[in-house]
Design a protein around this motif. Structure first.
Motif, PDB file in Angstrom:
ATOM      1  N   PRO A 101     -62.081  -1.769  70.758  1.00  0.00           N
ATOM      2  CA  PRO A 101     -63.189  -1.601  71.713  1.00  0.00           C
ATOM      3  C   PRO A 101     -63.267  -0.197  72.305  1.00  0.00           C
ATOM      4  N   ASN A 102     -62.107   0.503  72.359  1.00  0.00           N
ATOM      5  CA  ASN A 102     -62.117   1.849  72.941  1.00  0.00           C
ATOM      6  C   ASN A 102     -62.499   2.930  71.934  1.00  0.00           C
ATOM      7  N   GLY A 103     -62.863   2.511  70.723  1.00  0.00           N
ATOM      8  CA  GLY A 103     -63.288   3.471  69.720  1.00  0.00           C
ATOM      9  C   GLY A 103     -62.209   3.925  68.763  1.00  0.00           C
ATOM     10  N   LEU A 104     -60.950   3.592  69.041  1.00  0.00           N
ATOM     11  CA  LEU A 104     -59.878   3.961  68.126  1.00  0.00           C
ATOM     12  C   LEU A 104     -59.980   3.154  66.833  1.00  0.00           C
ATOM     13  N   LYS A 105     -59.763   3.804  65.714  1.00  0.00           N
ATOM     14  CA  LYS A 105     -59.647   3.141  64.433  1.00  0.00           C
ATOM     15  C   LYS A 105     -58.160   3.076  64.085  1.00  0.00           C
ATOM     16  N   ILE A 106     -57.633   1.865  63.989  1.00  0.00           N
ATOM     17  CA  ILE A 106     -56.200   1.679  63.770  1.00  0.00           C
ATOM     18  C   ILE A 106     -56.000   0.981  62.426  1.00  0.00           C
ATOM     19  N   GLY A 107     -55.270   1.648  61.545  1.00  0.00           N
ATOM     20  CA  GLY A 107     -55.027   1.107  60.214  1.00  0.00           C
ATOM     21  C   GLY A 107     -53.556   1.149  59.835  1.00  0.00           C
ATOM     22  N   GLN A 108     -53.248   0.549  58.680  1.00  0.00           N
ATOM     23  CA  GLN A 108     -51.905   0.593  58.120  1.00  0.00           C
ATOM     24  C   GLN A 108     -51.955   1.166  56.716  1.00  0.00           C
ATOM     25  N   LYS A 109     -50.979   1.992  56.416  1.00  0.00           N
ATOM     26  CA  LYS A 109     -50.935   2.701  55.144  1.00  0.00           C
ATOM     27  C   LYS A 109     -49.562   2.522  54.514  1.00  0.00           C
ATOM     28  N   ARG A 110     -49.524   2.279  53.206  1.00  0.00           N
ATOM     29  CA  ARG A 110     -48.240   2.126  52.519  1.00  0.00           C
ATOM     30  C   ARG A 110     -47.566   3.478  52.312  1.00  0.00           C
ATOM     31  N   VAL A 111     -46.263   3.520  52.605  1.00  0.00           N
ATOM     32  CA  VAL A 111     -45.481   4.748  52.452  1.00  0.00           C
ATOM     33  C   VAL A 111     -44.149   4.396  51.797  1.00  0.00           C
ATOM     34  N   PRO A 112     -43.504   5.362  51.151  1.00  0.00           N
ATOM     35  CA  PRO A 112     -42.182   5.093  50.572  1.00  0.00           C
ATOM     36  C   PRO A 112     -41.159   4.772  51.656  1.00  0.00           C
ATOM     37  N   LEU A 113     -40.107   4.063  51.254  1.00  0.00           N
ATOM     38  CA  LEU A 113     -38.998   3.819  52.170  1.00  0.00           C
ATOM     39  C   LEU A 113     -38.216   5.094  52.424  1.00  0.00           C
ATOM     40  N   GLY A 114     -38.089   5.961  51.406  1.00  0.00           N
ATOM     41  CA  GLY A 114     -37.396   7.237  51.572  1.00  0.00           C
ATOM     42  C   GLY A 114     -36.299   7.421  50.539  1.00  0.00           C
ATOM     43  N   VAL A 115     -35.066   7.110  50.924  1.00  0.00           N
ATOM     44  CA  VAL A 115     -33.922   7.173  50.007  1.00  0.00           C
ATOM     45  C   VAL A 115     -33.353   5.768  49.874  1.00  0.00           C
ATOM     46  N   ILE A 116     -33.276   5.287  48.645  1.00  0.00           N
ATOM     47  CA  ILE A 116     -32.760   3.955  48.365  1.00  0.00           C
ATOM     48  C   ILE A 116     -31.404   4.085  47.689  1.00  0.00           C
ATOM     49  N   GLY A 117     -30.424   3.374  48.202  1.00  0.00           N
ATOM     50  CA  GLY A 117     -29.112   3.332  47.577  1.00  0.00           C
ATOM     51  C   GLY A 117     -28.945   2.042  46.795  1.00  0.00           C
ATOM     52  N   MET A 118     -28.468   2.161  45.576  1.00  0.00           N
ATOM     53  CA  MET A 118     -28.219   0.986  44.724  1.00  0.00           C
ATOM     54  C   MET A 118     -26.725   0.895  44.429  1.00  0.00           C
ATOM     55  N   ILE A 119     -26.126  -0.256  44.729  1.00  0.00           N
ATOM     56  CA  ILE A 119     -24.746  -0.536  44.339  1.00  0.00           C
ATOM     57  C   ILE A 119     -24.791  -1.736  43.400  1.00  0.00           C
TER      58      ILE A 119
END
Length: 422
Positions: A101-119
């Motif tokens: 209502p205040n005019g802000l447009k609020i969304g969600q965007k997919r982003v990488p997790l960053g660094v993934i460690g695999m054991i």
């Protein structure tokens, strides 16, 4: 190279990967797939050295099967990278956008997790799968494989890194910790300053150790005590075919069937039929009193392969030519038994009763629940993900086979035109 150096380089490279476009990533995957096939001889020679050492140490047949690479499995690794390249890139996808209502447009965007460690343990195909999924989703990956597959992993990562360098992409997009000691593994689990999430993939002991020791957030992947419930209306031929596929196609995988649940109304007629086929593959049956008696009623069967079940059989992941059998009086009792002893991985019902099928789907607590199909389909490639980085048996963030979307997070993006909070 020290752990801190590996971690620091991966953190720096993760920011570069976040800015790569889909075309650049797809070319990287396609070229890596080509390089795997061109480097097949080198990879198979390294794997043969690992396999022979493991065989001499007495590794079980199921785990040897996991370790073994063949030309067909190298081809499968390459095909997995190509499939991942063909999939839609999740990074940058705006999954919602709402006007306030205040005019802000609020969304969600997919982003990488960053660094993934695999054991992970002796499964060298995981090395290529983890690289492919992490690279396409914009993540750097640090790989810590087991000692049993160290030569295979070094060969695969070497091929991938050379390909990335030739394309002008930092090779540290995929890093391998070559020190296979437990001390190094323990230190890796506490590298919060570099690693955003840790994914263990292997047996119950490995997963438990990572969950208990890590200070990095962990996505718990599962051991597989997978059940098949044969309901009273089941088609016997279908049930036998599904059970044999789920149990014997590959015994050393987490989506293999380890436990049977049989309705008491059919146990006397079904168990001899099933046991006869199981014994053609030398599968040892660990049965409760009712199933044991039904199986033994056929005097032509090998009684040495039919044993009384004990309590520990109900929750055991055999990874061998063994299977347990429990008799129940109803679908409700079957569900209760499965929910008590399963590992949250994959469960199946064989039935012609729609109501029982829906009840099973609704009430069994597992990542994957099947009606009239083999649990062996719990796999990223079979689900259309190209590959999988693991099968999550937990309930936070991701559950079931994890593909590209499971390796992303979201951030809120907010557009304004001068708003201030009153």
């Amino acid at each position: 190279m020290t752990l801190n150096e590996i971690g620091g380089q991966a953190r720096a490279v993760s920011r570069i990967l976040n800015s790569l476009g889909s075309r650049e990533k797809n070319i990287g995957l396609e070229e890596a797939a080509r390089a795997l096939l061109e480097g097949e001889d080198e990879i198979l020679a390294a794997n043969e050295a690992d396999y022979e050492m493991a065989r001499q140490k007495g590794m079980s047949q199921g785990l040897l099967d996991r370790l073994r690479l063949t030309p067909a499995r190298v081809q499968s690794m390459a095909d997995g990278l190509l499939k991942v390249a063909s999939l839609e890139d999740p990074v940058g996808e705006v999954i919602s956008m709402k006007l306030r209502p205040n005019g802000l447009k609020i969304g969600q965007k997919r982003v990488p997790l960053g660094v993934i460690g695999m054991i992970y343990e002796a499964r060298p195909n995981v090395t290529a799968d983890a690289f492919g999924l992490c690279f396409k989703s914009g993540n750097a990956v640090i790989l810590k494989g087991g000692s049993d597959a160290i030569h295979s992993n070094i060969a695969i990562v070497s091929v991938i890194q050379k390909t990335l360098e030739q394309l002008g992409i930092p090779k540290e997009a995929a890093s391998l910790i070559e020190d296979t000691s437990r001390d190094t593994a323990a230190a890796f689990m506490k590298m919060n300053q570099y690693v955003d999430v840790l994914i263990p993939r292997g047996g119950a002991g490995l997963i438990r150790a990572v969950v208990n020791q890590a200070t990095i957030p962990v996505i718990e992947t599962g051991t597989g005590n997978c059940h098949i419930f044969v309901d009273e209306t089941a088609d016997f031929d279908m049930a036998v075919n599904i059970i044999m596929n789920a149990k014997t196609q590959r015994i050393g995988v987490c989506n293999a069937c380890e436990s049977l649940v049989i309705h008491e109304k059919i146990v006397d007629t079904f168990m001899p039929k099933l046991t006869e086929v199981l014994q053609k593959k030398n599968v040892e049956l660990h049965a409760d009193e009712r199933s044991f008696a039904a199986a033994e009623s056929d005097t032509a069967l090998n009684r040495a392969l039919i044993k009384p079940a004990v309590e520990e059989d109900w929750g055991k992941e055999y990874l061998d030519y063994m299977i347990s059998a429990k008799t129940v009086a109803s679908v409700d009792e079957a569900i209760e038994h499965i929910n008590r002893y399963n590992t949250g991985h994959s469960e199946a019902i064989i039935t012609e009763n729609y109501t029982n099928a829906q009840k099973f789907l609704d009430e069994v607590d597992a990542a994957c629940v099947y009606v009239n199909a083999s649990t062996r389909f719990s796999d990223g490639f079979e689900f259309g993900f190209g590959a999988e980085i693991g099968i999550s048996t937990q309930k936070l963030h991701a559950r079931g086979p994890m593909g590209l979307e499971a390796l992303t997070s979201t951030k809120y993006i907010i557009y304004g035109n001068g708003q201030i909070r009153p």
